[in-house]
Design a protein around this motif. Structure first.
Motif, PDB file in Angstrom:
ATOM      1  N   VAL A  79       0.864  -1.184   0.000  1.00  0.00           N
ATOM      2  CA  VAL A  79       0.000   0.000   0.000  1.00  0.00           C
ATOM      3  C   VAL A  79       0.896   1.228   0.000  1.00  0.00           C
ATOM      4  O   VAL A  79       1.845   1.312   0.789  1.00  0.00           O
ATOM      5  CB  VAL A  79      -0.902   0.052   1.248  1.00  0.00           C
ATOM      6  N   SER A  80       0.598   2.164  -0.866  1.00  0.00           N
ATOM      7  CA  SER A  80       1.305   3.446  -0.826  1.00  0.00           C
ATOM      8  C   SER A  80       0.260   4.546  -0.697  1.00  0.00           C
ATOM      9  O   SER A  80      -0.901   4.368  -1.070  1.00  0.00           O
ATOM     10  CB  SER A  80       2.157   3.640  -2.085  1.00  0.00           C
ATOM     11  N   LYS A  81       0.693   5.661  -0.162  1.00  0.00           N
ATOM     12  CA  LYS A  81      -0.211   6.787   0.035  1.00  0.00           C
ATOM     13  C   LYS A  81       0.406   8.027  -0.558  1.00  0.00           C
ATOM     14  O   LYS A  81       1.577   8.341  -0.299  1.00  0.00           O
ATOM     15  CB  LYS A  81      -0.476   6.992   1.533  1.00  0.00           C
ATOM     16  N   SER A  82      -0.383   8.719  -1.351  1.00  0.00           N
ATOM     17  CA  SER A  82       0.034   9.996  -1.911  1.00  0.00           C
ATOM     18  C   SER A  82      -1.115  10.965  -1.712  1.00  0.00           C
ATOM     19  O   SER A  82      -2.183  10.799  -2.319  1.00  0.00           O
ATOM     20  CB  SER A  82       0.373   9.837  -3.402  1.00  0.00           C
ATOM     21  N   GLY A  83      -0.912  11.944  -0.855  1.00  0.00           N
ATOM     22  CA  GLY A  83      -2.006  12.838  -0.522  1.00  0.00           C
ATOM     23  C   GLY A  83      -3.128  12.050   0.129  1.00  0.00           C
ATOM     24  O   GLY A  83      -2.906  11.358   1.128  1.00  0.00           O
ATOM     25  N   ASN A  84      -4.290  12.114  -0.450  1.00  0.00           N
ATOM     26  CA  ASN A  84      -5.440  11.377   0.096  1.00  0.00           C
ATOM     27  C   ASN A  84      -5.724  10.087  -0.673  1.00  0.00           C
ATOM     28  O   ASN A  84      -6.781   9.481  -0.502  1.00  0.00           O
ATOM     29  CB  ASN A  84      -6.689  12.265   0.054  1.00  0.00           C
ATOM     30  N   ILE A  85      -4.790   9.683  -1.506  1.00  0.00           N
ATOM     31  CA  ILE A  85      -5.020   8.508  -2.347  1.00  0.00           C
ATOM     32  C   ILE A  85      -4.156   7.335  -1.877  1.00  0.00           C
ATOM     33  O   ILE A  85      -2.927   7.436  -1.808  1.00  0.00           O
ATOM     34  CB  ILE A  85      -4.699   8.809  -3.825  1.00  0.00           C
ATOM     35  N   LEU A  86      -4.838   6.235  -1.557  1.00  0.00           N
ATOM     36  CA  LEU A  86      -4.124   4.985  -1.272  1.00  0.00           C
ATOM     37  C   LEU A  86      -4.078   4.185  -2.554  1.00  0.00           C
ATOM     38  O   LEU A  86      -5.085   4.064  -3.268  1.00  0.00           O
ATOM     39  CB  LEU A  86      -4.863   4.144  -0.240  1.00  0.00           C
ATOM     40  N   THR A  87      -2.920   3.631  -2.845  1.00  0.00           N
ATOM     41  CA  THR A  87      -2.799   2.739  -3.991  1.00  0.00           C
ATOM     42  C   THR A  87      -2.401   1.380  -3.467  1.00  0.00           C
ATOM     43  O   THR A  87      -1.408   1.244  -2.753  1.00  0.00           O
ATOM     44  CB  THR A  87      -1.741   3.250  -4.989  1.00  0.00           C
ATOM     45  N   ILE A  88      -3.195   0.391  -3.797  1.00  0.00           N
ATOM     46  CA  ILE A  88      -2.960  -0.968  -3.360  1.00  0.00           C
ATOM     47  C   ILE A  88      -2.584  -1.777  -4.585  1.00  0.00           C
ATOM     48  O   ILE A  88      -3.353  -1.878  -5.545  1.00  0.00           O
ATOM     49  CB  ILE A  88      -4.207  -1.548  -2.662  1.00  0.00           C
ATOM     50  N   SER A  89      -1.387  -2.327  -4.535  1.00  0.00           N
ATOM     51  CA  SER A  89      -0.883  -3.129  -5.652  1.00  0.00           C
ATOM     52  C   SER A  89      -1.273  -4.579  -5.448  1.00  0.00           C
ATOM     53  O   SER A  89      -1.031  -5.139  -4.377  1.00  0.00           O
ATOM     54  CB  SER A  89       0.631  -2.990  -5.753  1.00  0.00           C
ATOM     55  N   LEU A  90      -1.866  -5.156  -6.450  1.00  0.00           N
ATOM     56  CA  LEU A  90      -2.330  -6.547  -6.336  1.00  0.00           C
ATOM     57  C   LEU A  90      -1.290  -7.519  -6.861  1.00  0.00           C
ATOM     58  O   LEU A  90      -0.413  -7.192  -7.581  1.00  0.00           O
ATOM     59  CB  LEU A  90      -3.640  -6.712  -7.103  1.00  0.00           C
TER      60      LEU A  90
END
Ligand code: FES
Length: 144
Positions: free
Chosen positions: A133-144
């Motif tokens: 999981v990475s976070k940039s600002g208010n966006i979480l990105t979850i890599s599958l």
């Protein structure tokens, strides 16, 4: 070419070719909240933390199951997040998060998983898969 001609060409010498419908949109970027993160990669999805549906993730100890992905996401504090498969590896029940003990109990037969997804107590023997999981600002990105 008639439909009959086409079917005759598809079924040749006992070999049947199955034509599956093209589901173009299913091959597109996975999105949970409509935010695509600007990428074209289908092996990740994003969560906009400003979306009311994800407000539970804004507080340390907050968590939720993203049902569309069968992933449980936890705010572990200090701007860090964990994402694990939410499906218990024993018999498929959905695990929860216990912020008091910082682990994932399964309500069905008592399996218990650590914050990394490792099995603490069975009957499950296999861990929950973990996703970066990475976070940039208010966006979480979850890599599958
Ligand atoms: S399904 Fe989770 S412990 Fe059995």
């Amino acid at each position: 070419m008639t439909r009959r001609d086409l079917i005759q060409k598809i079924v040749l010498g006992g070999t049947t070719i199955i034509i599956l419908p093209v589901i173009a949109s299913s091959c597109a970027k996975d999105e949970v909240d409509g935010t695509n993160g600007g990428g074209s990669n289908s092996d990740k999805f994003t969560i906009d933390l400003t979306t009311p549906a994800y407000s539970a993730l804004n507080a340390a100890g907050g968590w939720m199951v993203v049902a569309a992905k069968n992933i449980i996401v936890v705010n572990t504090g200090s701007n860090a997040f964990v994402a694990l498969d939410s499906v218990c590896t024993h018999q498929g029940c959905t695990v929860a998060y216990n912020s008091g003990t910082n682990n994932f109990p399964c309500p069905c037969h008592g399996s218990l998983y650590s914050i990394t997804g490792a099995v603490i107590n069975g009957p499950a023997t296999l861990p929950l898969k973990s996703y970066p999981v990475s976070k940039s600002g208010n966006i979480l990105t979850i890599s599958l």
